[in-house]
Design a protein around this motif. Structure first.
Motif, PDB file in Angstrom:
ATOM      1  N   LEU A  49      36.626  26.875  40.698  1.00  0.00           N
ATOM      2  CA  LEU A  49      35.571  25.873  40.836  1.00  0.00           C
ATOM      3  C   LEU A  49      36.118  24.461  40.669  1.00  0.00           C
ATOM      4  CD1 LEU A  49      32.693  27.526  38.752  1.00  0.00           C
ATOM      5  CD2 LEU A  49      32.719  27.190  41.225  1.00  0.00           C
ATOM      6  N   ASP A  50      37.016  24.298  39.705  1.00  0.00           N
ATOM      7  CA  ASP A  50      37.547  22.961  39.422  1.00  0.00           C
ATOM      8  C   ASP A  50      38.400  22.414  40.557  1.00  0.00           C
ATOM      9  OD1 ASP A  50      36.293  23.015  36.973  1.00  0.00           O
ATOM     10  OD2 ASP A  50      38.065  23.694  35.873  1.00  0.00           O
ATOM     11  N   ALA A  91      30.444  33.912  43.454  1.00  0.00           N
ATOM     12  CA  ALA A  91      31.859  34.124  43.735  1.00  0.00           C
ATOM     13  C   ALA A  91      32.221  35.537  43.316  1.00  0.00           C
ATOM     14  CB  ALA A  91      32.718  33.109  42.984  1.00  0.00           C
ATOM     15  N   ARG A  92      33.333  36.007  43.833  1.00  0.00           N
ATOM     16  CA  ARG A  92      33.834  37.327  43.447  1.00  0.00           C
ATOM     17  C   ARG A  92      35.333  37.238  43.203  1.00  0.00           C
ATOM     18  NH1 ARG A  92      32.064  40.509  48.876  1.00  0.00           N
ATOM     19  NH2 ARG A  92      31.599  38.622  50.045  1.00  0.00           N
ATOM     20  N   VAL A  93      35.793  38.024  42.250  1.00  0.00           N
ATOM     21  CA  VAL A  93      37.206  38.019  41.876  1.00  0.00           C
ATOM     22  C   VAL A  93      37.756  39.426  42.094  1.00  0.00           C
ATOM     23  CG1 VAL A  93      38.874  37.529  40.070  1.00  0.00           C
ATOM     24  CG2 VAL A  93      36.673  36.333  40.083  1.00  0.00           C
ATOM     25  N   ASP A  94      38.758  39.536  42.931  1.00  0.00           N
ATOM     26  CA  ASP A  94      39.407  40.823  43.156  1.00  0.00           C
ATOM     27  C   ASP A  94      40.143  41.226  41.879  1.00  0.00           C
ATOM     28  OD1 ASP A  94      41.782  42.612  43.994  1.00  0.00           O
ATOM     29  OD2 ASP A  94      40.503  42.606  45.778  1.00  0.00           O
ATOM     30  N   LYS A  95      39.822  42.381  41.334  1.00  0.00           N
ATOM     31  CA  LYS A  95      40.424  42.799  40.070  1.00  0.00           C
ATOM     32  C   LYS A  95      41.931  43.001  40.176  1.00  0.00           C
ATOM     33  CE  LYS A  95      36.363  45.100  38.094  1.00  0.00           C
ATOM     34  NZ  LYS A  95      35.798  46.364  37.578  1.00  0.00           N
ATOM     35  N   VAL A 113      40.005  34.767  44.248  1.00  0.00           N
ATOM     36  CA  VAL A 113      38.606  34.360  44.102  1.00  0.00           C
ATOM     37  C   VAL A 113      38.078  33.939  45.467  1.00  0.00           C
ATOM     38  CG1 VAL A 113      36.987  32.796  42.965  1.00  0.00           C
ATOM     39  CG2 VAL A 113      39.040  33.577  41.746  1.00  0.00           C
ATOM     40  N   GLN A 114      36.930  34.450  45.839  1.00  0.00           N
ATOM     41  CA  GLN A 114      36.296  34.109  47.108  1.00  0.00           C
ATOM     42  C   GLN A 114      34.845  33.730  46.869  1.00  0.00           C
ATOM     43  OE1 GLN A 114      37.129  37.844  49.219  1.00  0.00           O
ATOM     44  NE2 GLN A 114      38.464  36.689  50.593  1.00  0.00           N
ATOM     45  N   PRO A 115      34.310  32.798  47.665  1.00  0.00           N
ATOM     46  CA  PRO A 115      32.896  32.431  47.519  1.00  0.00           C
ATOM     47  C   PRO A 115      31.997  33.506  48.086  1.00  0.00           C
ATOM     48  CG  PRO A 115      33.853  31.269  49.371  1.00  0.00           C
ATOM     49  CD  PRO A 115      34.984  32.017  48.711  1.00  0.00           C
ATOM     50  N   TRP A 119      34.912  41.447  40.317  1.00  0.00           N
ATOM     51  CA  TRP A 119      33.996  40.882  39.330  1.00  0.00           C
ATOM     52  C   TRP A 119      33.005  39.998  40.066  1.00  0.00           C
ATOM     53  CZ3 TRP A 119      33.957  42.557  34.458  1.00  0.00           C
ATOM     54  CH2 TRP A 119      35.122  43.147  33.939  1.00  0.00           C
ATOM     55  N   ARG A 120      31.737  40.131  39.763  1.00  0.00           N
ATOM     56  CA  ARG A 120      30.700  39.281  40.348  1.00  0.00           C
ATOM     57  C   ARG A 120      30.462  38.100  39.415  1.00  0.00           C
ATOM     58  NH1 ARG A 120      25.627  43.078  41.408  1.00  0.00           N
ATOM     59  NH2 ARG A 120      24.855  41.111  42.210  1.00  0.00           N
ATOM     60  N   ALA A 121      30.361  36.922  39.967  1.00  0.00           N
ATOM     61  CA  ALA A 121      30.134  35.731  39.159  1.00  0.00           C
ATOM     62  C   ALA A 121      29.019  34.885  39.751  1.00  0.00           C
ATOM     63  CB  ALA A 121      31.412  34.893  39.066  1.00  0.00           C
ATOM     64  N   VAL A 122      28.209  34.312  38.875  1.00  0.00           N
ATOM     65  CA  VAL A 122      27.179  33.361  39.261  1.00  0.00           C
ATOM     66  C   VAL A 122      27.612  31.997  38.743  1.00  0.00           C
ATOM     67  CG1 VAL A 122      24.772  32.677  38.999  1.00  0.00           C
ATOM     68  CG2 VAL A 122      25.364  35.095  39.174  1.00  0.00           C
TER      69      VAL A 122
END
Length: 225
Positions: free
Chosen positions: A16-17, A54-58, A63-65, A38-41
């Motif tokens: 994000l930064d 966003a999602r993070v491949d474990k 990280v992808q939007p 991982w699912r992120a809000v």
């Protein structure tokens, strides 16, 4: 390997930064397990629903939007399940009756209600809600938001996210009601917006009325057998 929620949250925050024009204005709101990712809000501070996901491949940490597709229970489903299986049963153990949006606590001297309300801006991904607490007695009555009389001390709103655990939300909500709203309803702590002096005056007035009523009853002639 991104194998913990904290690691996933940190990875998303770093991403994000680096977004053009973000200026550090976006924060990770919540992270949940989504199988291989991982699912992120994410969203701006002070907002209750995510601006984007966003999602993070474990395995790779990439990280992808974008939200994981809307598959499975919605946030509303999660809210309803949390209330039905955890919150309402606990409130009934505390003496409340009713169900759904409005529950009542009846004592010999007080009648209290807790009415839940949801934000009009709720979406499939997030449900924001709060509660109004009311009390009525022979000498006084009041209404206040739950957050203003709980450990939050302000107009606090709770949020349930789609696919995210709600155990912490339920625990915090129950604590606010059990440890703060119930004592206020029962008169064991000063109601919001009423000073100790005002409460003492109301109590004194009620005691005087009770004393006068008792003396009048003693003076009435006894006409029974």
């Amino acid at each position: 390997m991104i194998d913990t929620e904290d690691a996933a949250s940190a990875a998303v925050q770093r991403w994000l930064d680096t977004l053009p024009g973000s200026g550090g204005s976006f924060r990770v709101k919540a992270v949940a397990d989504g199988g291989p990712v991982w699912r992120a809000v994410t969203g701006r501070p002070g907002t209750h629903l995510g601006d984007f996901g966003a999602r993070v491949d474990k395995a790779t940490g990439l990280v992808q939007p974008g939200f994981v597709p809307q598959i499975g229970p919605s946030a509303r489903d999660g809210y309803v399940s949390m209330m039905r299986t955890t919150v309402v049963p606990e409130l009934r153990r505390l003496g409340f009756t009713g169900s759904g949006r409005r529950l009542t606590l009846q004592t010999p001297r007080h009648l209290g209600t807790i009415a839940f309300r949801q934000s009009q801006g709720n979406t499939w991904m997030g449900v924001k809600f709060t509660a109004d607490v009311s009390e009525a007695s022979s000498s006084s009555g009041w209404t206040a938001r739950l957050g203003s009389i709980s450990h939050h001390g302000c107009d606090h709103w709770w949020t349930v996210w789609a696919g995210f655990p709600s155990d912490d939300v339920a625990a915090d909500l129950i604590t606010a009601i059990r440890d703060h709203a119930v004592p206020a309803i029962k008169g064991e702590r000063h109601p919001p917006g009423v000073s100790a002096a005002d409460t003492d005056v109301a109590s004194l007035g009620q005691r005087l009325r009770n004393a006068v009523s008792h003396r009048v009853q003693r003076r009435r002639p006894h006409n029974g057998p």
